[in-house]
Design an enzyme around this catalytic site. Structure first.
Site, PDB file in Angstrom:
ATOM      1  N   LYS A  33       0.830  -1.208   0.000  1.00  0.00           N
ATOM      2  CA  LYS A  33       0.000   0.000   0.000  1.00  0.00           C
ATOM      3  C   LYS A  33       0.861   1.253   0.000  1.00  0.00           C
ATOM      4  O   LYS A  33       0.544   2.235  -0.681  1.00  0.00           O
ATOM      5  CB  LYS A  33      -0.917  -0.018   1.228  1.00  0.00           C
ATOM      6  CG  LYS A  33      -1.817   1.189   1.377  1.00  0.00           C
ATOM      7  CD  LYS A  33      -2.885   1.233   0.303  1.00  0.00           C
ATOM      8  CE  LYS A  33      -3.984   0.227   0.569  1.00  0.00           C
ATOM      9  NZ  LYS A  33      -5.152   0.420  -0.340  1.00  0.00           N
ATOM     10  N   LYS A  57      -4.982   4.259  -7.982  1.00  0.00           N
ATOM     11  CA  LYS A  57      -3.879   4.938  -7.303  1.00  0.00           C
ATOM     12  C   LYS A  57      -2.579   4.868  -8.089  1.00  0.00           C
ATOM     13  O   LYS A  57      -1.847   5.842  -8.217  1.00  0.00           O
ATOM     14  CB  LYS A  57      -3.640   4.296  -5.934  1.00  0.00           C
ATOM     15  CG  LYS A  57      -4.517   4.746  -4.807  1.00  0.00           C
ATOM     16  CD  LYS A  57      -3.948   4.241  -3.488  1.00  0.00           C
ATOM     17  CE  LYS A  57      -4.867   4.573  -2.325  1.00  0.00           C
ATOM     18  NZ  LYS A  57      -6.026   3.664  -2.255  1.00  0.00           N
TER      19      LYS A  57
END
Length: 516
Positions: free
Chosen positions: A352, A465
């Site tokens: 992440k 993202k």
């Protein structure tokens, strides 16, 4: 077939099967010289052909029983049934707010008085409606979707009670579970797994699940999307991940370096189904990308862009475009859902951290006045697990920038992100736009035949993202550029000029404007 928009142009043709557009794509080719730059405008004629018939489409979610899976399933049912429920603010009706395809408009031109005209994005070309999607999928937890929805604590209890009878009979298919790829704290949920350690058998099981889902629901096509736990980053190994042949061989030999998400992606590609990765792990190793290219199947990813990172892509774009130099970006968030629990493990957090950290790169690289070659802002990302807040993620960002004459400017932003309520509309947009791209074919000036877009579907970047893009093509993280990409491609499909916001005619004196 009725259309809200019909373009009258000699370059656009409508028939029962297709909308065909002859489109002049204008760009500028730049050459660097000893004295500076030479710019040469270019115009190329492309033909875009969009199939008008919208197929019956199935969506298979990896992680069907999780927060996102139960939220999107419940949301579609609520919309399909036209549900409404009482809240402290009054009556709330089911909607698709947060989806650009369902709730955003786009400009198609101006009327005779110069007033701008907007229509829904999904009315420019035919698109799948979310209500028509058939939902299925896998999960390592055997909990039915009604109980999963209650566990997620995303919807208000009033709505949960209305949805529960319609979701209690929905249970996920057994899923692939390799415990070394996700956090150890997920073990207690893993009661619905495909048995054994033979990854080739797991691949065949997933392929069979897709085929049966398509057959049982009489679907024209299926799209597979990962919305399950974040996996640890996979070390890309030669002889395992580097080519499609080696990848398939590694799966056959049950290599310990093959992740669950890579098996799902491979199965989807072999079944001709577009595959979207909604988590940050590197599912798309070189062998997967090569396999998708060979099979001409779309892949897209990585990681949904719903809250903090979306705001960051807006903020940094605003600052750099304004000639202000961000030098320090600190991003902290805490959340209490199962995603946060899984990310409390260092290996999964690292996946992440990478996807959230690269979002500013292209905007920084666009301004060599502010940033020297290789210079970047200091950038820190922190994620903490706080069970009490559940799906209401708290995000705190601090942007420190250099301004005029050596001054400093600090902007601090707090954002409460209802994680699954923000992510679920993105899932819809990813699926709807992927399906649209499957019906779009393009003929370039150098080719006599139509082809589809590159299998790496970069048009999805607005929802992602860490956008996956074709080799040797630029990565764009600026949110507004990503959105304009989608809108201008839709405009091109119906022969409308791209939106440039010049409003040149409106800049002229009134007497001149009246003659135009």
């Amino acid at each position: 077939m009725e259309d809200l928009l019909k373009v009258e142009s000699k370059h656009v043709a409508y028939c029962d099967d297709y909308i065909t557009s002859q489109y002049d794509y204008e760009t500028t080719r730049v050459r660097k010289t000893k004295k500076g730059y030479v710019a040469r405008p270019r115009k190329q004629r492309f033909t875009l052909r969009t199939q008008r018939r919208v197929p019956k489409t199935g969506l298979m979610l990896v992680g069907l029983g999780g927060n996102n899976g139960t939220t999107i399933t419940g949301g579609i049912i609520a919309n399909r049934e036209n549900m409404s429920w009482q809240t402290k603010e009054g009556v709330q009706r089911a909607d698709y707010v947060g989806s650009i395809t369902q709730s955003a408009t786009m400009k198609i031109g101006e009327d005779a008085d110069g007033k701008e005209v907007y229509i829904p994005m999904n009315k420019v070309v035919p698109m799948v409606h979310p209500n028509d999607l058939v939902i299925g999928g896998w999960d390592i937890s055997k909990m039915n979707l009604a109980d999963g929805m209650e566990r997620a604590c995303v919807f208000p209890s009033t709505l949960q009670k209305m949805l529960a009878p319609k979701m209690r009979g929905m249970t996920p298919l057994p899923a692939i579970y390799y415990p070394e790829f996700i956090a150890a704290n997920q073990k207690d949920r893993a009661d619905n797994v495909i048995p054994g350690t033979d990854k080739q058998k797991h691949l065949e099981q997933i392929r069979n699940d897709i085929r049966m889902f398509r057959h049982r629901n009489k679907l024209d096509k299926v799209i597979v999307l990962w919305t399950a736990n974040t996996e640890k980053m996979c070390e890309v190994r030669k002889g395992v991940h580097d080519t499609a042949k080696n990848l398939l061989s590694a799966i056959k030999n049950s290599s310990p370096h093959i992740s669950p998400s890579t098996v799902y992606a491979t199965a989807a590609i072999l079944e001709g189904c577009s595959y979207i990765n909604g988590s940050p792990q590197n599912t798309f190793v070189p062998g997967v990308v090569q396999l998708a290219s060979e099979r001409r199947v779309f892949i897209g990813g990585d990681d949904f862009k719903s809250g903090q990172t979306k705001m960051k892509s807006v903020m940094v774009d605003f600052l750099v475009s304004s000639g202000i130099k961000p030098v320090c970006i600190a991003s902290y968030n805490h959340l209490g859902n199962n995603d946060g629990k899984n990310l409390s493990s260092a290996a999964q957090f690292r996946s992440k951290e990478i996807s959230k950290s690269n979002v500013v790169d292209d905007m920084v690289n666009s301004n060599r006045i502010l940033y020297k070659e290789g210079e970047k802002p200091d950038h820190l990302v922190v994620i903490k697990y706080m069970p009490f807040v559940r799906d209401s993620k708290r995000a705190l960002d601090e942007y420190t920038s250099k301004i005029f004459m050596g001054g400093n400017n600090t902007i601090i932003m707090h954002n409460t992100c209802e994680d699954s309520l923000l992510a679920s509309p993105l899932i819809l947009d990813l699926v709807i736009l992927s399906e649209f791209c499957e019906r779009l074919s393009i003929k370039s000036p150098e080719c006599d035949e139509f082809c589809r877009m590159d299998p790496v579907l970069s048009i999805l970047s607005f929802m992602i993202k860490a956008p996956l893009v074709p080799k040797n093509t630029p990565i764009v993280n600026s949110l507004f550029r990503q959105l304009m990409c989608i809108k201008n491609i839709l405009r091109a499909c119906v022969g409308i000029a791209p939106e440039n916001s010049m409003l040149l005619c409106q800049k002229l004196p009134g007497g001149v404007r009246s003659k135009l």
